[in-house]
Design a protein around this motif. Structure first.
Motif, PDB file in Angstrom:
ATOM      1  N   ARG A  81       0.871  -1.172   0.000  1.00  0.00           N
ATOM      2  CA  ARG A  81       0.000   0.000   0.000  1.00  0.00           C
ATOM      3  C   ARG A  81       0.911   1.226   0.000  1.00  0.00           C
ATOM      4  NH1 ARG A  81      -4.597  -2.517   0.600  1.00  0.00           N
ATOM      5  NH2 ARG A  81      -4.836  -4.224   2.049  1.00  0.00           N
ATOM      6  N   VAL A  82       0.599   2.175  -0.863  1.00  0.00           N
ATOM      7  CA  VAL A  82       1.440   3.355  -1.046  1.00  0.00           C
ATOM      8  C   VAL A  82       0.751   4.564  -0.417  1.00  0.00           C
ATOM      9  CG1 VAL A  82       2.559   4.824  -2.764  1.00  0.00           C
ATOM     10  CG2 VAL A  82       2.309   2.357  -3.192  1.00  0.00           C
ATOM     11  N   PHE A  83       1.501   5.308   0.393  1.00  0.00           N
ATOM     12  CA  PHE A  83       1.003   6.503   1.069  1.00  0.00           C
ATOM     13  C   PHE A  83       1.926   7.680   0.748  1.00  0.00           C
ATOM     14  CE2 PHE A  83      -0.250   2.802   3.474  1.00  0.00           C
ATOM     15  CZ  PHE A  83      -1.589   3.035   3.755  1.00  0.00           C
ATOM     16  N   ASP A  84       1.513   8.878   1.095  1.00  0.00           N
ATOM     17  CA  ASP A  84       2.337  10.063   0.851  1.00  0.00           C
ATOM     18  C   ASP A  84       3.683   9.993   1.565  1.00  0.00           C
ATOM     19  OD1 ASP A  84       0.499  11.295  -0.808  1.00  0.00           O
ATOM     20  OD2 ASP A  84      -0.301  12.614   0.745  1.00  0.00           O
ATOM     21  N   VAL A 100       4.439  -4.381   7.601  1.00  0.00           N
ATOM     22  CA  VAL A 100       5.611  -3.571   7.897  1.00  0.00           C
ATOM     23  C   VAL A 100       5.411  -2.225   7.236  1.00  0.00           C
ATOM     24  CG1 VAL A 100       8.100  -3.399   7.514  1.00  0.00           C
ATOM     25  CG2 VAL A 100       7.054  -5.639   7.941  1.00  0.00           C
ATOM     26  N   THR A 101       5.672  -1.151   7.981  1.00  0.00           N
ATOM     27  CA  THR A 101       5.631   0.177   7.370  1.00  0.00           C
ATOM     28  C   THR A 101       7.062   0.673   7.217  1.00  0.00           C
ATOM     29  OG1 THR A 101       5.334   1.310   9.505  1.00  0.00           O
ATOM     30  CG2 THR A 101       3.339   0.714   8.266  1.00  0.00           C
ATOM     31  N   THR A 102       7.290   1.383   6.114  1.00  0.00           N
ATOM     32  CA  THR A 102       8.628   1.872   5.796  1.00  0.00           C
ATOM     33  C   THR A 102       8.547   3.275   5.219  1.00  0.00           C
ATOM     34  OG1 THR A 102       8.591   1.067   3.522  1.00  0.00           O
ATOM     35  CG2 THR A 102       9.427  -0.457   5.196  1.00  0.00           C
ATOM     36  N   ASP A 103       9.684   3.928   5.192  1.00  0.00           N
ATOM     37  CA  ASP A 103       9.835   5.146   4.412  1.00  0.00           C
ATOM     38  C   ASP A 103       9.939   4.714   2.948  1.00  0.00           C
ATOM     39  OD1 ASP A 103       9.980   6.691   6.767  1.00  0.00           O
ATOM     40  OD2 ASP A 103      12.159   6.470   6.873  1.00  0.00           O
ATOM     41  N   ALA A 104      10.061   5.667   2.053  1.00  0.00           N
ATOM     42  CA  ALA A 104      10.214   5.354   0.628  1.00  0.00           C
ATOM     43  C   ALA A 104      11.490   4.543   0.401  1.00  0.00           C
ATOM     44  CB  ALA A 104      10.264   6.636  -0.184  1.00  0.00           C
ATOM     45  N   MET A 105      11.404   3.559  -0.495  1.00  0.00           N
ATOM     46  CA  MET A 105      12.544   2.699  -0.835  1.00  0.00           C
ATOM     47  C   MET A 105      12.423   2.306  -2.302  1.00  0.00           C
ATOM     48  SD  MET A 105      12.715  -0.004   2.356  1.00  0.00           S
ATOM     49  CE  MET A 105      11.470  -1.031   1.637  1.00  0.00           C
TER      50      MET A 105
END
Length: 127
Positions: A81-84, A100-105
């Motif tokens: 899932r993509v978020f701002d 798992v949540t991550t920063d942009a990669m």
């Protein structure tokens, strides 16, 4: 950790995510049909996310993985899932999952993350 997940599995999941994702890792949550447990939250983030709401939404994946069996697309691998301000990656194996949540990669790192999580969850299922 808590009653939902063994300390050993929790440690393996967090370690796997930290190794694969590094400093971009924001959080790790383990879930089943009935419960969820946040295993890791990066210290610069606030713990005010609706964990139960997120888990309830990700539980829909238990039904989805059954729905996608036997399709020409092949076996289900993972959901993104993509978020701002980052991404959520969900992996389900049998009756357990992790998101798992991550920063942009870079996209390849998400594939590595999903593959590593799948391996850890599958090992626990085999026990």
């Amino acid at each position: 950790m808590g009653e939902t997940v063994s300390d050993d599995l929790a440690d393996q999941l967090v370690s796997t995510c930290r190794t694969t994702v590094g400093d971009e890792l924001r959080s790790v949550t383990y879930f089943t049909e009935d419960d969820e447990e946040q295993l890791y939250l990066r210290e610069d983030l606030e713990s005010d996310a609706d964990l139960v709401g997120f888990a309830d939404n990700e539980r829909l994946g238990f039904r989805s993985q059954t729905l996608y069996e036997e399709t020409e697309l092949g076996p289900y691998q993972f959901t993104m899932r993509v978020f701002d301000h980052g991404y959520l990656t969900r992996v389900i194996v049998g009756d357990r999952g992790a998101f798992v949540t991550t920063d942009a990669m870079e996209m390849d790192r998400f594939k590595e993350l999903a593959s590593a999580l799948r391996s850890v969850l599958a090992e626990e299922t085999d026990d």
